[in-house]
Motif scaffolding. Sequence first.
Motif, mmCIF file in Angstrom:
data_model
loop_
_atom_site.group_PDB
_atom_site.id
_atom_site.type_symbol
_atom_site.label_atom_id
_atom_site.label_comp_id
_atom_site.label_asym_id
_atom_site.label_seq_id
_atom_site.Cartn_x
_atom_site.Cartn_y
_atom_site.Cartn_z
ATOM 1 N N GLN A 161 22.485 28.025 -16.296
ATOM 2 C CA GLN A 161 22.885 29.691 -17.153
ATOM 3 C C GLN A 161 24.053 30.199 -15.505
ATOM 4 O OE1 GLN A 161 22.231 31.996 -19.257
ATOM 5 N NE2 GLN A 161 23.937 32.702 -18.458
ATOM 6 N N GLU A 162 23.035 28.961 -14.062
ATOM 7 C CA GLU A 162 24.290 29.540 -12.834
ATOM 8 C C GLU A 162 25.820 28.255 -12.786
ATOM 9 O OE1 GLU A 162 24.336 30.805 -10.376
ATOM 10 O OE2 GLU A 162 22.033 31.660 -10.685
ATOM 11 N N ILE A 163 25.706 27.840 -13.636
ATOM 12 C CA ILE A 163 27.097 26.379 -14.225
ATOM 13 C C ILE A 163 27.975 28.121 -15.495
ATOM 14 C CG2 ILE A 163 28.434 25.208 -15.378
ATOM 15 C CD1 ILE A 163 25.668 24.022 -14.447
ATOM 16 N N ALA A 164 27.092 28.472 -16.312
ATOM 17 C CA ALA A 164 27.990 28.919 -17.948
ATOM 18 C C ALA A 164 27.739 30.512 -17.178
ATOM 19 C CB ALA A 164 26.617 29.604 -18.495
ATOM 20 N N ASP A 165 27.584 31.094 -16.061
ATOM 21 C CA ASP A 165 28.608 32.064 -15.385
ATOM 22 C C ASP A 165 29.854 32.131 -14.459
ATOM 23 O OD1 ASP A 165 25.813 33.741 -16.358
ATOM 24 O OD2 ASP A 165 24.604 34.006 -14.468
ATOM 25 N N ARG A 166 29.874 30.519 -14.521
ATOM 26 C CA ARG A 166 30.679 30.617 -13.622
ATOM 27 C C ARG A 166 31.978 30.154 -14.610
ATOM 28 N NH1 ARG A 166 28.253 28.174 -7.735
ATOM 29 N NH2 ARG A 166 26.210 29.420 -7.839
ATOM 30 N N THR A 167 31.714 29.380 -15.513
ATOM 31 C CA THR A 167 33.015 28.927 -16.217
ATOM 32 C C THR A 167 33.202 29.289 -17.463
ATOM 33 O OG1 THR A 167 31.043 27.371 -17.301
ATOM 34 C CG2 THR A 167 32.510 26.799 -15.097
ATOM 35 N N GLY A 168 31.979 30.310 -17.823
ATOM 36 C CA GLY A 168 32.510 30.439 -19.469
ATOM 37 C C GLY A 168 32.158 30.091 -20.697
ATOM 38 N N PHE A 169 31.097 28.688 -20.172
ATOM 39 C CA PHE A 169 30.341 28.207 -21.094
ATOM 40 C C PHE A 169 29.445 29.022 -21.691
ATOM 41 C CE2 PHE A 169 31.457 22.796 -20.043
ATOM 42 C CZ PHE A 169 32.657 23.383 -19.954
ATOM 43 N N ARG A 170 28.950 28.357 -22.682
ATOM 44 C CA ARG A 170 27.351 29.103 -23.281
ATOM 45 C C ARG A 170 26.628 28.391 -22.997
ATOM 46 N NH1 ARG A 170 31.580 32.209 -23.262
ATOM 47 N NH2 ARG A 170 32.250 33.234 -25.239
ATOM 48 N N LEU A 171 25.420 28.882 -22.817
ATOM 49 C CA LEU A 171 24.136 28.075 -22.744
ATOM 50 C C LEU A 171 23.394 28.008 -23.698
ATOM 51 C CD1 LEU A 171 22.306 26.443 -20.715
ATOM 52 C CD2 LEU A 171 21.563 28.776 -19.922
ATOM 53 N N LEU A 172 23.370 26.972 -24.787
ATOM 54 C CA LEU A 172 22.003 26.776 -26.155
ATOM 55 C C LEU A 172 20.638 26.390 -24.579
ATOM 56 C CD1 LEU A 172 21.377 26.696 -28.219
ATOM 57 C CD2 LEU A 172 22.359 25.275 -28.722
ATOM 58 N N HIS A 173 19.418 26.817 -24.071
ATOM 59 C CA HIS A 173 18.967 26.172 -23.650
ATOM 60 C C HIS A 173 17.607 25.943 -24.762
ATOM 61 C CE1 HIS A 173 15.769 29.800 -23.627
ATOM 62 N NE2 HIS A 173 16.581 30.639 -23.365
ATOM 63 N N ASN A 174 16.551 25.215 -24.179
ATOM 64 C CA ASN A 174 15.918 24.360 -25.309
ATOM 65 C C ASN A 174 14.942 25.501 -26.471
ATOM 66 O OD1 ASN A 174 14.308 24.629 -23.738
ATOM 67 N ND2 ASN A 174 13.719 22.410 -23.536
ATOM 68 N N HIS A 175 14.004 26.074 -25.569
ATOM 69 C CA HIS A 175 13.385 27.257 -25.843
ATOM 70 C C HIS A 175 14.060 28.503 -27.070
ATOM 71 C CE1 HIS A 175 9.621 26.538 -24.860
ATOM 72 N NE2 HIS A 175 9.577 26.075 -23.836
ATOM 73 N N LEU A 176 15.507 28.931 -26.992
ATOM 74 C CA LEU A 176 16.580 29.417 -27.817
ATOM 75 C C LEU A 176 16.003 29.365 -29.281
ATOM 76 C CD1 LEU A 176 20.106 30.052 -26.059
ATOM 77 C CD2 LEU A 176 17.776 31.676 -26.262
#
Length: 204
Positions: free
Chosen positions: A28-43
């Motif tokens: 999430q920290e990386i996503a917040d700074r880069t605009g990448f989307r986060l797909l964490h496994n529990h989604l």
Amino acid sequence: MSAASSEPASDLLFVTGPPAVGKMTVGQEIADRTGFRLLHNHLTIEPVLQLFPFGSAPFKRLVGDFRRRLVEEAAASDLPGLIFTYVWAHDVPEDHAVVERYAQCFRVRGGRVLHLELTAELRERLSRNTGPSRLAAKPSKRNVDASRRNLLDLDARHRLNSEPGELDGWADASLRIDNTHRSPQDVANEAIDHFGLAVPREAP
């Protein structure tokens, strides 16, 4: 050739490691700074658990199908990149096949496949296992006794971090961090720098 084909391909960043090592938080920290989307496994895990028990045949099919379709769509989109978190059992060949299948969705389009592997001491992971952000995002972990047993069982049955040199050359770039005593922000900064991820400039 379409105009879209000249655009840079998206990157896929795997964040792997054992349960409660901090994959979602760092991602999430990386996503917040880069605009990448986060797909964490529990989604994908949590919705299916509303219908079928963990590990059942329908559960495995649905979670696998959801993840595959989400990764395929992300690879074909104009997103700047996708972060995918995964508990990778390195002693299970099927896990490597799954990860490689997701990677190929990006490779065939010219995207980079990046790998951030996290490791931490068991005592720290057991503490993080009951952290508020983890429990908020992962309702199935709110039975903390069962979650603790599952964490210890997975550790006992599988090898959840790679051995030195085991994955050499698999990803376009890789980084392994022991984050036992490091903040998610610090780990994210190192990963962003190491992989050369673009950080959008804030508007004045």
